[in-house]
Scaffold this motif. Sequence first.
Motif, mmCIF file in Angstrom:
data_model
loop_
_atom_site.group_PDB
_atom_site.id
_atom_site.type_symbol
_atom_site.label_atom_id
_atom_site.label_comp_id
_atom_site.label_asym_id
_atom_site.label_seq_id
_atom_site.Cartn_x
_atom_site.Cartn_y
_atom_site.Cartn_z
ATOM 1 N N ALA A 41 -38.292 -1.605 -31.313
ATOM 2 C CA ALA A 41 -36.959 -1.133 -30.909
ATOM 3 C C ALA A 41 -35.901 -1.577 -31.913
ATOM 4 N N LEU A 42 -35.999 -2.817 -32.390
ATOM 5 C CA LEU A 42 -35.045 -3.295 -33.395
ATOM 6 C C LEU A 42 -35.193 -2.505 -34.691
ATOM 7 N N ILE A 68 -32.521 -0.187 -36.899
ATOM 8 C CA ILE A 68 -32.303 -0.348 -38.346
ATOM 9 C C ILE A 68 -32.480 0.993 -39.060
ATOM 10 N N GLU A 69 -33.536 1.698 -38.733
ATOM 11 C CA GLU A 69 -33.807 2.987 -39.383
ATOM 12 C C GLU A 69 -32.708 4.014 -39.093
ATOM 13 N N PHE A 79 -46.896 -11.581 -38.325
ATOM 14 C CA PHE A 79 -46.304 -10.640 -37.374
ATOM 15 C C PHE A 79 -45.303 -9.709 -38.053
ATOM 16 N N TYR A 80 -44.328 -10.252 -38.735
ATOM 17 C CA TYR A 80 -43.254 -9.442 -39.306
ATOM 18 C C TYR A 80 -43.704 -8.630 -40.518
ATOM 19 N N GLU A 81 -44.758 -9.072 -41.178
ATOM 20 C CA GLU A 81 -45.290 -8.324 -42.303
ATOM 21 C C GLU A 81 -45.739 -6.928 -41.867
ATOM 22 N N ARG A 82 -46.180 -6.785 -40.632
ATOM 23 C CA ARG A 82 -46.591 -5.468 -40.119
ATOM 24 C C ARG A 82 -45.432 -4.482 -40.109
ATOM 25 N N PHE A 83 -44.198 -4.999 -40.135
ATOM 26 C CA PHE A 83 -43.008 -4.151 -40.113
ATOM 27 C C PHE A 83 -42.386 -4.015 -41.505
#
Length: 142
Positions: free
Chosen positions: A97-98, A102-103, A121-125
């Motif tokens: 959702a965050l 951003i997009e 975890f955040y690398e997946r994004f």
Amino acid sequence: MADSTPADPYTVREELPDPETFAALREAAGMTPRSLEGIERGLPNSLYGVVAVHTPTDDVVGMGRIVGDGGTVYQISDMAVHPDHQDRGLGTRIMSALEAYIEDETPPQAYVNLLADVDGFYERFGFEETRPASKGMYRRTE
């Protein structure tokens, strides 16, 4: 933006937690405490936020928000899921959702950052470490 299915006991909503819930979620997740005064001042200045709600109890069990100047700098902040509700994909749903915000909302070449306490975890994004080009730093007030 509420996302859930009939068998899914969780809903992700576009809203911020109240200050007491914010403080309790940070504590439950083992994050550094923030003063209630700071929370009360800071939450209304968020650019965007989401909460994960356990639908049967209506308890807020997860959160995440974006802070920044709304044009050039955005920071993913205060990502937390209560330990009793972890490993159910809530962190991924909150982060998705965050990321959608951003997009949809950021202009080209905006800088989006975060400080991560979780590896992988955040690398997946699409996030990556900044070293050696730069390093993250912090200072706390007393």
